[in-house]
Design a protein around this motif. Structure first.
Motif, mmCIF file in Angstrom:
data_model
loop_
_atom_site.group_PDB
_atom_site.id
_atom_site.type_symbol
_atom_site.label_atom_id
_atom_site.label_comp_id
_atom_site.label_asym_id
_atom_site.label_seq_id
_atom_site.Cartn_x
_atom_site.Cartn_y
_atom_site.Cartn_z
ATOM 1 N N ASP A 184 0.849 -1.185 0.000
ATOM 2 C CA ASP A 184 0.000 0.000 0.000
ATOM 3 C C ASP A 184 0.888 1.241 0.000
ATOM 4 N N GLU A 185 0.497 2.239 -0.759
ATOM 5 C CA GLU A 185 1.327 3.441 -0.909
ATOM 6 C C GLU A 185 1.593 4.133 0.430
ATOM 7 N N ASP A 186 0.639 4.052 1.351
ATOM 8 C CA ASP A 186 0.813 4.674 2.663
ATOM 9 C C ASP A 186 1.888 3.979 3.495
ATOM 10 N N GLU A 187 2.190 2.736 3.182
ATOM 11 C CA GLU A 187 3.154 1.972 3.966
ATOM 12 C C GLU A 187 4.477 1.751 3.233
ATOM 13 N N MET A 188 4.660 2.452 2.141
ATOM 14 C CA MET A 188 5.888 2.322 1.374
ATOM 15 C C MET A 188 7.114 2.690 2.220
ATOM 16 N N GLY A 189 6.975 3.691 3.066
ATOM 17 C CA GLY A 189 8.080 4.115 3.920
ATOM 18 C C GLY A 189 8.522 3.055 4.903
ATOM 19 N N ARG A 190 7.584 2.252 5.370
ATOM 20 C CA ARG A 190 7.926 1.173 6.301
ATOM 21 C C ARG A 190 8.776 0.105 5.621
#
Length: 77
Positions: free
Chosen positions: A39-45
């Motif tokens: 998911d794009e929102d969790e790309m940083g993780r």
């Protein structure tokens, strides 16, 4: 290999249902490309600060591939 990549990624994100991995056929150089989709929102993780987590994921997958005698590349989409 695909399952290993999924397990690692699902352990990093809050919504593991949105993690998927697709695999391309070996290219002319014999390299198999694994595409990790999160998911794009969790790309940083999955990428981490300065790409450290992504680099660690790639290192683990390449180590496993070396044991099998194959060449791999991991792309995070």
């Amino acid at each position: 290999m695909k399952e290993l990549l999924e397990i690692i990624a699902k352990g990093l994100v809050e919504n593991p249902d949105k993690v998927s991995v697709t695999v391309d056929e070996p290219n002319e150089k014999g390299i198999v490309v694994y595409h990790l989709h999160v998911d794009e929102d969790e790309m940083g993780r999955v990428i981490g600060k300065q790409g450290r987590i992504a680099k660690a994921i790639r290192t683990v997958i390449k180590a496993r591939a070396t044991k099998d005698g194959t060449k791999v590349q991991v792309d995070i989409d």
